[in-house]
Design a protein around this motif. Sequence first.
Motif, PDB file in Angstrom:
ATOM      1  N   TRP A  63       0.819  -1.214   0.000  1.00 39.99           N
ATOM      2  CA  TRP A  63       0.000   0.000   0.000  1.00 39.99           C
ATOM      3  C   TRP A  63       0.852   1.263   0.000  1.00 39.99           C
ATOM      4  CZ3 TRP A  63      -4.548  -0.857  -1.727  1.00 39.99           C
ATOM      5  CH2 TRP A  63      -5.112  -2.138  -1.545  1.00 39.99           C
ATOM      6  N   THR A  64       2.066   1.162   0.548  1.00 39.59           N
ATOM      7  CA  THR A  64       2.988   2.291   0.431  1.00 39.59           C
ATOM      8  C   THR A  64       3.300   2.500  -1.052  1.00 39.59           C
ATOM      9  OG1 THR A  64       3.947   1.510   2.523  1.00 39.59           O
ATOM     10  CG2 THR A  64       5.138   3.250   1.354  1.00 39.59           C
ATOM     11  N   GLN A  65       3.530   1.376  -1.752  1.00 35.30           N
ATOM     12  CA  GLN A  65       3.787   1.454  -3.193  1.00 35.30           C
ATOM     13  C   GLN A  65       2.551   1.944  -3.945  1.00 35.30           C
ATOM     14  OE1 GLN A  65       5.069  -2.620  -3.797  1.00 35.30           O
ATOM     15  NE2 GLN A  65       7.240  -2.049  -3.679  1.00 35.30           N
ATOM     16  N   TRP A  66       1.404   1.513  -3.478  1.00 32.49           N
ATOM     17  CA  TRP A  66       0.144   1.923  -4.127  1.00 32.49           C
ATOM     18  C   TRP A  66      -0.007   3.447  -4.065  1.00 32.49           C
ATOM     19  CZ3 TRP A  66      -4.341   4.362  -2.375  1.00 32.49           C
ATOM     20  CH2 TRP A  66      -5.444   4.291  -3.238  1.00 32.49           C
ATOM     21  N   ILE A  67       0.320   4.023  -2.885  1.00 27.26           N
ATOM     22  CA  ILE A  67       0.226   5.483  -2.760  1.00 27.26           C
ATOM     23  C   ILE A  67       1.204   6.151  -3.728  1.00 27.26           C
ATOM     24  CG2 ILE A  67       0.566   7.466  -1.234  1.00 27.26           C
ATOM     25  CD1 ILE A  67      -0.335   5.667   1.106  1.00 27.26           C
ATOM     26  N   SER A  72       4.571   7.567   6.660  1.00 30.52           N
ATOM     27  CA  SER A  72       3.766   8.707   6.234  1.00 30.52           C
ATOM     28  C   SER A  72       2.266   8.408   6.201  1.00 30.52           C
ATOM     29  CB  SER A  72       4.207   9.173   4.837  1.00 30.52           C
ATOM     30  OG  SER A  72       5.465   9.787   4.925  1.00 30.52           O
ATOM     31  N   TRP A  73       1.925   7.159   6.369  1.00 31.17           N
ATOM     32  CA  TRP A  73       0.489   6.834   6.334  1.00 31.17           C
ATOM     33  C   TRP A  73       0.101   5.727   7.316  1.00 31.17           C
ATOM     34  CZ3 TRP A  73      -1.649   2.057   4.717  1.00 31.17           C
ATOM     35  CH2 TRP A  73      -0.699   1.118   4.286  1.00 31.17           C
ATOM     36  N   LEU A 103       5.293  16.599   8.659  1.00 30.10           N
ATOM     37  CA  LEU A 103       4.923  17.354   7.461  1.00 30.10           C
ATOM     38  C   LEU A 103       4.654  16.409   6.285  1.00 30.10           C
ATOM     39  CD1 LEU A 103       4.717  20.429   7.092  1.00 30.10           C
ATOM     40  CD2 LEU A 103       6.926  20.351   5.976  1.00 30.10           C
ATOM     41  N   TYR A 104       5.526  15.406   6.133  1.00 28.90           N
ATOM     42  CA  TYR A 104       5.341  14.439   5.047  1.00 28.90           C
ATOM     43  C   TYR A 104       3.992  13.738   5.172  1.00 28.90           C
ATOM     44  CZ  TYR A 104      10.389  14.752   4.060  1.00 28.90           C
ATOM     45  OH  TYR A 104      11.644  15.185   3.729  1.00 28.90           O
ATOM     46  N   SER A 105       3.657  13.325   6.393  1.00 26.75           N
ATOM     47  CA  SER A 105       2.420  12.563   6.533  1.00 26.75           C
ATOM     48  C   SER A 105       1.206  13.467   6.317  1.00 26.75           C
ATOM     49  CB  SER A 105       2.356  11.848   7.887  1.00 26.75           C
ATOM     50  OG  SER A 105       2.396  12.761   8.946  1.00 26.75           O
ATOM     51  N   ARG A 106       1.302  14.724   6.684  1.00 27.15           N
ATOM     52  CA  ARG A 106       0.209  15.648   6.387  1.00 27.15           C
ATOM     53  C   ARG A 106       0.069  15.829   4.874  1.00 27.15           C
ATOM     54  NH1 ARG A 106       1.060  21.045   8.526  1.00 27.15           N
ATOM     55  NH2 ARG A 106      -1.102  21.380   7.937  1.00 27.15           N
ATOM     56  N   PHE A 107       1.198  15.910   4.199  1.00 27.87           N
ATOM     57  CA  PHE A 107       1.199  16.050   2.739  1.00 27.87           C
ATOM     58  C   PHE A 107       0.518  14.851   2.077  1.00 27.87           C
ATOM     59  CE2 PHE A 107       4.343  14.818  -0.819  1.00 27.87           C
ATOM     60  CZ  PHE A 107       3.509  15.273  -1.835  1.00 27.87           C
ATOM     61  N   TRP A 108       0.943  13.655   2.446  1.00 29.55           N
ATOM     62  CA  TRP A 108       0.343  12.461   1.837  1.00 29.55           C
ATOM     63  C   TRP A 108      -1.152  12.398   2.125  1.00 29.55           C
ATOM     64  CZ3 TRP A 108       3.202   7.162   1.406  1.00 29.55           C
ATOM     65  CH2 TRP A 108       4.374   7.348   0.641  1.00 29.55           C
ATOM     66  N   TYR A 109      -1.508  12.745   3.333  1.00 28.45           N
ATOM     67  CA  TYR A 109      -2.916  12.654   3.699  1.00 28.45           C
ATOM     68  C   TYR A 109      -3.749  13.641   2.880  1.00 28.45           C
ATOM     69  CZ  TYR A 109      -6.893  11.482   6.525  1.00 28.45           C
ATOM     70  OH  TYR A 109      -8.120  11.015   6.931  1.00 28.45           O
ATOM     71  N   LYS A 110      -3.225  14.827   2.676  1.00 20.24           N
ATOM     72  CA  LYS A 110      -3.933  15.822   1.877  1.00 20.24           C
ATOM     73  C   LYS A 110      -4.085  15.348   0.432  1.00 20.24           C
ATOM     74  CE  LYS A 110      -2.894  19.929   4.480  1.00 20.24           C
ATOM     75  NZ  LYS A 110      -4.296  20.034   4.913  1.00 20.24           N
ATOM     76  N   PHE A 111      -3.017  14.712  -0.069  1.00 21.06           N
ATOM     77  CA  PHE A 111      -3.103  14.160  -1.415  1.00 21.06           C
ATOM     78  C   PHE A 111      -4.187  13.083  -1.479  1.00 21.06           C
ATOM     79  CE2 PHE A 111      -1.770  10.476  -4.021  1.00 21.06           C
ATOM     80  CZ  PHE A 111      -2.051  11.017  -5.270  1.00 21.06           C
ATOM     81  N   LEU A 112      -4.200  12.182  -0.486  1.00 17.74           N
ATOM     82  CA  LEU A 112      -5.210  11.114  -0.461  1.00 17.74           C
ATOM     83  C   LEU A 112      -6.622  11.700  -0.341  1.00 17.74           C
ATOM     84  CD1 LEU A 112      -3.382   8.489   1.774  1.00 17.74           C
ATOM     85  CD2 LEU A 112      -3.751   8.381  -0.699  1.00 17.74           C
ATOM     86  N   TYR A 113      -6.703  12.833   0.321  1.00 18.83           N
ATOM     87  CA  TYR A 113      -7.994  13.516   0.408  1.00 18.83           C
ATOM     88  C   TYR A 113      -8.398  14.034  -0.974  1.00 18.83           C
ATOM     89  CZ  TYR A 113     -11.274  17.307   1.526  1.00 18.83           C
ATOM     90  OH  TYR A 113     -12.358  18.143   1.564  1.00 18.83           O
ATOM     91  N   ASP A 114      -7.438  14.606  -1.680  1.00 17.15           N
ATOM     92  CA  ASP A 114      -7.727  15.152  -3.006  1.00 17.15           C
ATOM     93  C   ASP A 114      -8.181  14.075  -3.988  1.00 17.15           C
ATOM     94  OD1 ASP A 114      -7.112  17.614  -2.043  1.00 17.15           O
ATOM     95  OD2 ASP A 114      -5.147  17.773  -3.023  1.00 17.15           O
ATOM     96  N   ILE A 159      -6.662  -0.009   0.895  1.00 17.76           N
ATOM     97  CA  ILE A 159      -5.669   0.530   1.826  1.00 17.76           C
ATOM     98  C   ILE A 159      -6.263   0.546   3.233  1.00 17.76           C
ATOM     99  CG2 ILE A 159      -6.317   2.951   1.260  1.00 17.76           C
ATOM    100  CD1 ILE A 159      -3.245   3.554   1.560  1.00 17.76           C
ATOM    101  N   THR A 160      -7.504   0.964   3.346  1.00 16.63           N
ATOM    102  CA  THR A 160      -8.280   0.896   4.584  1.00 16.63           C
ATOM    103  C   THR A 160      -9.738   1.077   4.201  1.00 16.63           C
ATOM    104  OG1 THR A 160      -6.507   2.008   5.797  1.00 16.63           O
ATOM    105  CG2 THR A 160      -8.617   1.913   6.882  1.00 16.63           C
TER     106      THR A 160
END
Length: 803
Positions: free
Chosen positions: A141-145, A502-503, A544-555, A517-518
């Motif tokens: 799932w890290t690769q999936w992201i 990061s996730w 910061l990285y994990s906030r970035f990834w999460y925002k991307f996943l939100y988008d 992923i979940t």
Amino acid sequence: MSIKYNPQKIEKKWQNFWEKKGFYRAQNPAPSQKRLGPKFYILVEFPYPSGDGLHVGHVRSYTALDAVARKKRMQGFNVLYPMGWDAFGLPAENYAIKTGIHPSITVKKNIANFKRQMKSLGLSFDWEREINTTDPKYYKWTQWIFLQLFKNGLAYKKKMPINWCPSCKIGLANEEVVDGECERCGAQATIKEKEQWMLKITKYADRLIKDLDKVNYLEKIKAQQINWIGKSFGTEVDFKLEKTDKKITVFTTRIDTIFGATAVVISPENPLVQEITKKEKETEVKRYIKQSKQKSEFERINLEKTGVFTGAYCINPLNNEKVPIWVGDYVVAAYGGGAVMMVPAHDARDYQFAKKYELAIKEVVSGGDIKKEAFTDYGALINSGEFDGLSSEKAIKIITQWLEQKKLGRKTIQYKLRDWVFSRQHYWGEPIPIIHCKKCGQVPVLEKDLPVKLPFVKKYQPTGTGESPLAAISSWIKVKCPKCKGPAKRETDTMPNWAGSSWYFMRYLDPKNDKKITDPKKLKYWIPVDWYNGGMEHTTLHLLYSRFWYKFLYDIKVVPQSEPYAKRTSHGIILAQDSRKMSKSWGNVINPDDIIKQYGADSLRLYEMFMGPFDQMIAWDTKGIIGVRRFLDRFWNLVLSCINNKKSNKEIQSAFNKLIKKITEDLDNAKFNTAVAAFMEFSNLVSSNQDKTGKDVIEKLLILFAPFASHITEELWSLSGFKKSVHLQKWPVYNPKLIKEEKITLVIQINGKVRDKIEVAVDISENKAKEIALSQEKIKKWIADKKIKKVVFIKNKLINIVV
RNA sequence: GCCGCGGUGGUGGAAUGGCAUACACGGGGGACUUAAAAUCCCCUGGCCGAAAGGCCAUGUGGGUUCGACUCCCACCCGCGGCACCA
């Protein structure tokens, strides 16, 4: 006193009991579980399972938040308090290079040790949800992201300078470069250009700042993130090159000083350098660029600013003056286009540069003495044509507008934040799921083919070419292109340590799901994390990285909100007793195993909460843990001697209700040290009122204390005859009536100085208080024949007589 | 240089406008003991005083206030982060 407190005897017993009963498993919502209670997700940073075992610093974070978790459960919350392993990383790979033992074996061994240590602390983690970033089922799932990032244009390859050890012939991570030298062999590290995978975090820079308003982080954490992202407002100006249509665009926050620009300086990396350099200057410029490439980071920053004239000129758009173009390695290539206008009169660096090369220093803002030094404050403009007399603030606005009208410049925003270098040329990381095809270019691995498993290799040695050890496994590299089915090659770079972490907080919600992923329903129920605690050192990277990834996943609509953590706190590091950092080489490391063996887990838990304010750095003190152990011994005896008493008197009940209030609030506010102190204080009170303290208070005291000292309270609870665990009891609620005092001590001040204290009924009136106060012998003496000017009365607190 | 945090007994610290020094460590004295350890009890910011009591003290200097560790201004020191970011 028949039974003695013996932590070594009871702790193991209860740990096994809790595990068997599964008390600490969080419940996922299901239609049949309507009465789950509100959820509360508590997260502590999962460790890298090093060979050294658990550090007392880990213990500080885990036990404090364990107390919060236990209290929240008792308050009826459905609490999730999970743990896992961030197990990719260099130490395991280096160990493999040395011994030939595969990292997965080392990691497995270390995890077992960490887990044993955590269990010996009585931490209430939900072990059913344990995750491990090196498990292919996880890193799938890290690769999936990564694939989603790639498909959305946020992952790209770019030539980047990397740290390189010419002796080991290997790329070095920043943390492997110590004082400019390779950590392994001590050779001087140099810079090498290499294609690297990059993630476009800069696209989220603004949102990463703005959305901090939505979350409850410690102020210093917010400030550090904002600082790191480094947003600054300024102006871009185009300087036309002489005799061509080309231009150099510079960025400045001080456009008001543009009339003082006596040169334009570009960084050696700027591609314009080759284009503009005049023939007669070519050798000189080339030599300069070569030199600055060999300089270390340290030299570039700390030595004198240097540069070289290119022979070319450009035009200042404001006054049409001819301005020489220089190359200088003090200009940061990656910021503001790698070009600046040089205003020596009003910038300290430019001043230094101009003095050295005898360039003109032209004053355009009044207020300083430019013969002595640069004047960098705002002031009134001079020598600036039609803008003379304007204040700097106004001039910045007006000149920018002027430039915009003439299309020679524009208002702009710059960030210090750079895109995230996401490639590592190492073995022990997640393979980047990309296939290189001669025909089709970079092709993402098909999602159904995930995970791209890390192959087992025999040699972990670096290849010497700067590629990861994976590059040597031709059988793994050769694949068919997913698009055209032609021959293709796998990407051999792996992801950095930060990828898996990061996730990870998402995966705890649904650790065994192999379809998604979940589960979105679980995300919706559990996210955001209600309280996330971790080290201050992770503020600008992991957090910061994990906030970035999460925002991307939100988008891309994988997650339902835009911020993962509602609240973030940070624990201070624990230094050794000698106030230095704990380190094997200093020989000052405290091993939690030894402490537990000698004093018991409850003593260690309590001591680490008591030692000082949670967010502050503090030195270990073994004397302190002895004190806590002594307290537990006294507590044990006290409980046993009072547990069969009938009912407590008013005083004890009142004090106990205040204790309930204090403990409840302190836990919510991470004030663990004062909470423990309050328990000690209350015990001291009970100790001198043993015949007045009954089982009503003692039983509830055990419940109240259970989140802190989870074993001793469970044992005493069971000794008192209860069958159901103390940890399954309801959290006590204080009675406001009992907290209210009947009598209070009123302080009498004369001119603000305490002169006497009197016992009076609560809510006494001002007149009554004044009457009593003035009748006190001591007070009479102080007032004597002086005139009373004023009387200040604060209800239930004090009366101040001004004479 | 910029941003953030802090400076209180011998030590870790408590108190965020109202009793400075809670709680703990260390130290001193006593009880128990043949003795020691452990435990229990008392004392423990400084100065003056026989005592009652008084004076001084929260990095420094000012200010606001009836009253300041707490708020404001200036400065000094320490810690953490960033830093040739124009």
